[in-house]
Design a protein around this motif. Sequence first.
Motif, PDB file in Angstrom:
ATOM      1  N   GLN A   1       0.809  -1.217   0.000  1.00 50.08           N
ATOM      2  CA  GLN A   1       0.000   0.000   0.000  1.00 50.08           C
ATOM      3  C   GLN A   1       0.845   1.271   0.000  1.00 50.08           C
ATOM      4  O   GLN A   1       0.501   2.270  -0.616  1.00 50.08           O
ATOM      5  N   TRP A   2       1.973   1.242   0.708  1.00 45.95           N
ATOM      6  CA  TRP A   2       2.738   2.456   0.951  1.00 45.95           C
ATOM      7  C   TRP A   2       4.129   2.461   0.325  1.00 45.95           C
ATOM      8  O   TRP A   2       4.776   3.496   0.247  1.00 45.95           O
ATOM      9  N   GLY A   3       4.620   1.298  -0.106  1.00 47.80           N
ATOM     10  CA  GLY A   3       6.039   1.145  -0.412  1.00 47.80           C
ATOM     11  C   GLY A   3       6.561   1.943  -1.581  1.00 47.80           C
ATOM     12  O   GLY A   3       7.756   2.200  -1.655  1.00 47.80           O
ATOM     13  N   ASP A   4       5.707   2.330  -2.528  1.00 47.69           N
ATOM     14  CA  ASP A   4       6.235   3.062  -3.677  1.00 47.69           C
ATOM     15  C   ASP A   4       5.978   4.561  -3.599  1.00 47.69           C
ATOM     16  O   ASP A   4       6.417   5.307  -4.466  1.00 47.69           O
ATOM     17  N   THR A   5       5.283   5.011  -2.555  1.00 49.07           N
ATOM     18  CA  THR A   5       4.994   6.452  -2.465  1.00 49.07           C
ATOM     19  C   THR A   5       5.148   6.967  -1.030  1.00 49.07           C
ATOM     20  O   THR A   5       6.128   7.635  -0.707  1.00 49.07           O
ATOM     21  N   PHE A   6       4.233   6.614  -0.163  1.00 48.19           N
ATOM     22  CA  PHE A   6       4.164   7.193   1.172  1.00 48.19           C
ATOM     23  C   PHE A   6       5.348   6.778   2.056  1.00 48.19           C
ATOM     24  O   PHE A   6       5.901   7.587   2.804  1.00 48.19           O
ATOM     25  N   ARG A   7       5.768   5.516   1.997  1.00 51.88           N
ATOM     26  CA  ARG A   7       6.856   4.994   2.830  1.00 51.88           C
ATOM     27  C   ARG A   7       7.895   4.300   1.937  1.00 51.88           C
ATOM     28  O   ARG A   7       7.994   3.075   1.907  1.00 51.88           O
ATOM     29  N   PRO A   8       8.705   5.080   1.187  1.00 55.75           N
ATOM     30  CA  PRO A   8       9.607   4.470   0.210  1.00 55.75           C
ATOM     31  C   PRO A   8      10.660   3.546   0.811  1.00 55.75           C
ATOM     32  O   PRO A   8      11.237   2.718   0.099  1.00 55.75           O
ATOM     33  N   ALA A   9      10.933   3.654   2.113  1.00 58.90           N
ATOM     34  CA  ALA A   9      11.921   2.773   2.741  1.00 58.90           C
ATOM     35  C   ALA A   9      11.534   1.311   2.615  1.00 58.90           C
ATOM     36  O   ALA A   9      12.403   0.420   2.611  1.00 58.90           O
ATOM     37  N   TYR A  10      10.230   1.008   2.507  1.00 59.21           N
ATOM     38  CA  TYR A  10       9.790  -0.387   2.342  1.00 59.21           C
ATOM     39  C   TYR A  10      10.421  -1.033   1.113  1.00 59.21           C
ATOM     40  O   TYR A  10      10.709  -2.234   1.118  1.00 59.21           O
TER      41      TYR A  10
ATOM     42  N   ILE B   1      20.663  11.594  -2.306  1.00 55.04           N
ATOM     43  CA  ILE B   1      19.566  12.003  -3.185  1.00 55.04           C
ATOM     44  C   ILE B   1      18.462  12.686  -2.380  1.00 55.04           C
ATOM     45  O   ILE B   1      17.900  13.703  -2.792  1.00 55.04           O
ATOM     46  N   SER B   2      18.134  12.141  -1.206  1.00 58.15           N
ATOM     47  CA  SER B   2      17.068  12.710  -0.370  1.00 58.15           C
ATOM     48  C   SER B   2      17.411  14.123   0.088  1.00 58.15           C
ATOM     49  O   SER B   2      16.530  14.981   0.185  1.00 58.15           O
ATOM     50  N   ARG B   3      18.695  14.355   0.396  1.00 53.84           N
ATOM     51  CA  ARG B   3      19.112  15.692   0.831  1.00 53.84           C
ATOM     52  C   ARG B   3      19.090  16.691  -0.323  1.00 53.84           C
ATOM     53  O   ARG B   3      18.718  17.844  -0.156  1.00 53.84           O
ATOM     54  N   GLN B   4      19.481  16.241  -1.487  1.00 53.43           N
ATOM     55  CA  GLN B   4      19.650  17.151  -2.625  1.00 53.43           C
ATOM     56  C   GLN B   4      18.365  17.375  -3.417  1.00 53.43           C
ATOM     57  O   GLN B   4      18.180  18.451  -4.000  1.00 53.43           O
ATOM     58  N   ILE B   5      17.494  16.347  -3.448  1.00 49.62           N
ATOM     59  CA  ILE B   5      16.310  16.414  -4.303  1.00 49.62           C
ATOM     60  C   ILE B   5      15.066  16.094  -3.471  1.00 49.62           C
ATOM     61  O   ILE B   5      14.891  14.950  -3.047  1.00 49.62           O
ATOM     62  N   PRO B   6      14.201  17.061  -3.220  1.00 46.16           N
ATOM     63  CA  PRO B   6      12.938  16.757  -2.517  1.00 46.16           C
ATOM     64  C   PRO B   6      12.163  15.663  -3.263  1.00 46.16           C
ATOM     65  O   PRO B   6      12.066  15.697  -4.494  1.00 46.16           O
ATOM     66  N   ASN B   7      11.643  14.701  -2.516  1.00 46.06           N
ATOM     67  CA  ASN B   7      10.889  13.566  -3.078  1.00 46.06           C
ATOM     68  C   ASN B   7      11.773  12.632  -3.914  1.00 46.06           C
ATOM     69  O   ASN B   7      11.267  11.763  -4.628  1.00 46.06           O
ATOM     70  N   GLY B   8      13.091  12.782  -3.808  1.00 39.55           N
ATOM     71  CA  GLY B   8      13.981  11.901  -4.560  1.00 39.55           C
ATOM     72  C   GLY B   8      13.858  10.446  -4.136  1.00 39.55           C
ATOM     73  O   GLY B   8      13.924   9.534  -4.973  1.00 39.55           O
ATOM     74  N   ALA B   9      13.669  10.197  -2.821  1.00 41.75           N
ATOM     75  CA  ALA B   9      13.540   8.820  -2.340  1.00 41.75           C
ATOM     76  C   ALA B   9      12.299   8.153  -2.915  1.00 41.75           C
ATOM     77  O   ALA B   9      12.307   6.956  -3.225  1.00 41.75           O
ATOM     78  N   ILE B  10      11.219   8.932  -3.077  1.00 40.41           N
ATOM     79  CA  ILE B  10       9.993   8.379  -3.671  1.00 40.41           C
ATOM     80  C   ILE B  10      10.231   8.037  -5.133  1.00 40.41           C
ATOM     81  O   ILE B  10       9.779   6.989  -5.625  1.00 40.41           O
ATOM     82  N   ALA B  11      10.955   8.896  -5.834  1.00 37.82           N
ATOM     83  CA  ALA B  11      11.265   8.604  -7.237  1.00 37.82           C
ATOM     84  C   ALA B  11      12.062   7.307  -7.368  1.00 37.82           C
ATOM     85  O   ALA B  11      11.804   6.481  -8.256  1.00 37.82           O
ATOM     86  N   LEU B  12      13.037   7.097  -6.474  1.00 39.75           N
ATOM     87  CA  LEU B  12      13.822   5.858  -6.500  1.00 39.75           C
ATOM     88  C   LEU B  12      12.937   4.646  -6.204  1.00 39.75           C
ATOM     89  O   LEU B  12      13.069   3.593  -6.846  1.00 39.75           O
ATOM     90  N   ALA B  13      12.026   4.789  -5.228  1.00 39.00           N
ATOM     91  CA  ALA B  13      11.128   3.677  -4.889  1.00 39.00           C
ATOM     92  C   ALA B  13      10.215   3.333  -6.061  1.00 39.00           C
ATOM     93  O   ALA B  13       9.970   2.153  -6.351  1.00 39.00           O
ATOM     94  N   LEU B  14       9.715   4.350  -6.766  1.00 38.77           N
ATOM     95  CA  LEU B  14       8.858   4.098  -7.927  1.00 38.77           C
ATOM     96  C   LEU B  14       9.639   3.410  -9.045  1.00 38.77           C
ATOM     97  O   LEU B  14       9.129   2.500  -9.697  1.00 38.77           O
ATOM     98  N   LEU B  15      10.883   3.843  -9.267  1.00 39.64           N
ATOM     99  CA  LEU B  15      11.721   3.177 -10.271  1.00 39.64           C
ATOM    100  C   LEU B  15      11.927   1.712  -9.902  1.00 39.64           C
ATOM    101  O   LEU B  15      11.859   0.821 -10.754  1.00 39.64           O
ATOM    102  N   HIS B  16      12.161   1.448  -8.611  1.00 42.85           N
ATOM    103  CA  HIS B  16      12.358   0.066  -8.163  1.00 42.85           C
ATOM    104  C   HIS B  16      11.094  -0.755  -8.365  1.00 42.85           C
ATOM    105  O   HIS B  16      11.139  -1.895  -8.825  1.00 42.85           O
ATOM    106  N   SER B  17       9.941  -0.165  -8.035  1.00 43.59           N
ATOM    107  CA  SER B  17       8.674  -0.896  -8.171  1.00 43.59           C
ATOM    108  C   SER B  17       8.365  -1.215  -9.629  1.00 43.59           C
ATOM    109  O   SER B  17       7.633  -2.169  -9.918  1.00 43.59           O
ATOM    110  N   LYS B  18       8.912  -0.434 -10.549  1.00 45.37           N
ATOM    111  CA  LYS B  18       8.692  -0.661 -11.980  1.00 45.37           C
ATOM    112  C   LYS B  18       9.812  -1.488 -12.615  1.00 45.37           C
ATOM    113  O   LYS B  18       9.866  -1.643 -13.837  1.00 45.37           O
TER     114      LYS B  18
END
Length: 491
Positions: free
Chosen positions: A159-168, A401-418
């Motif tokens: 439910q949360w792993g690719d957006t709300f809680r990318p650490a999953y 990436i998280s420090r330099q780019i806001p929402n960068g961790a979410i972008a990485l999680a979405l790439l991983h999910s795809k």
Amino acid sequence: MVLHNRSNPSSPDWNAVLSKFQTIWGYSSFRSPQGEIIQCLLNQQDALVVMPTGGGKSICFQLPALLSHGVTLVISPLVALMENQVEELRQRHLPAALLHSELSSYARKQTLRALEANQLRLLYLSPETLFSPAVWERLCLPQVVINGMILDEAHCLVQWGDTFRPAYQRLGAVRPALLRTKPAGTRITIAAFTATADPQAQQTIQQILRLHQPQTILQSPYRSNLHLSVNIAWTPRGRRQQLLRFMQSRPHQAGLVYVRTRRDGEALAQWLTQQGYSTAAYHAGLSPEERRAIESAWLSGRILFVVCTSAFGMGINHPHVRWVIHFHVPILLSEYVQEVGRAGRDGEPAQALSLVSEPTGWLDSDDRQRQQYFQQQRRKQFQTAQALLHQIPKQGDVNTISRQIPNGAIALALLHSKGQLQWHDPFHYEICGTTKARLSDSQDLAKPMAQYLSTRQCRWQRLLQAFGCPDAAKQLGQGCGHCDRCDRIRR
């Protein structure tokens, strides 16, 4: 129930397992399929376990952890859930602890020292805490013995792993990274536990966690004592009046009223208080002390029902809940099954009522607006991630990436999910696909819930089909006999 690669609990030490179980929890035997799951984990075999709410999932990983040398990491989504389970274990004087951001500095240092000294058997923490430097550095110490990792409430990964809680999305890289720091021959078992996972969610959990030939235990969510019904509320006032009539017809019964937001919960609890009811609003915005006080009042019967968001329920054991009302239904069918599962855990008859707007939403547009907001937020997250792709290096570190780019961790999680990114360890990634590919949200996550609410067939059959239990659905024949659809057919 479907059982794959089933292990028979017949090892020479099984009597010792049963003895420990009776000593700690006071029971002389396991409920099916607890014994099979415990044996599986004692054999250090990966597992995916789908069991209904109230099925005794926590014992299935707590007992093997207490019987093993080293610590078992329990990855849990909510502070309240961790606190409830750890408090129960500590009351039994068992070596369990938790780590989260609300702990005092002193308590945190004590727990980290106990971890370094191999004094813990269960350590509860969130994915984000797991990856914090102080915790991760200690887990990687060669002398710290780690025998397993449990993902509790594993549906949260989906439910949360690719957006709300990318650490999953990074949890699958934990085991190989830890094994590189441990003595040769070390084994770390991974098991995922949830009450709700359809076939696609099961596949996602297995892939992200990188489970090795897991024993898969699927138990039907069907509960013959739980009556399901859906009523149309034509106006906001009508919705409140239906709620009031329902509760008036069930005096002295424990229940739960689910809403979707903190604001809705506080407003409804205030209105019910004005109607003469003693209740409270429970949500993630409360302090730990406030949450514990409400839970205690509800469990002791000082208040009969709580108005709550989805933050309430996981890990809180009240077997005598007679009803659950969804004043606002969740967007996801998996959340719905989790929440109605709080009722009737003692096996006695219980009611689950959902109040929904009429289909057009002209007279009460709240439900339609809530669904549209959810879908818009997901689309916005995918669009944001798409726009960030050209800024993200092909290889790098998620913290940078998280420090330099806001929402960068979410972008990485979405790439991983795809399937366009792989994690070399929980912190370092490599983009393996082309970033020119579009990150579109192909899933209509709200559709199964909408279909359930509008179905004309037996509601339990619909749920069983949605969660990959077609045989259990067939066993109900013409219907379950205890949902509003079956009631209409009988009339």
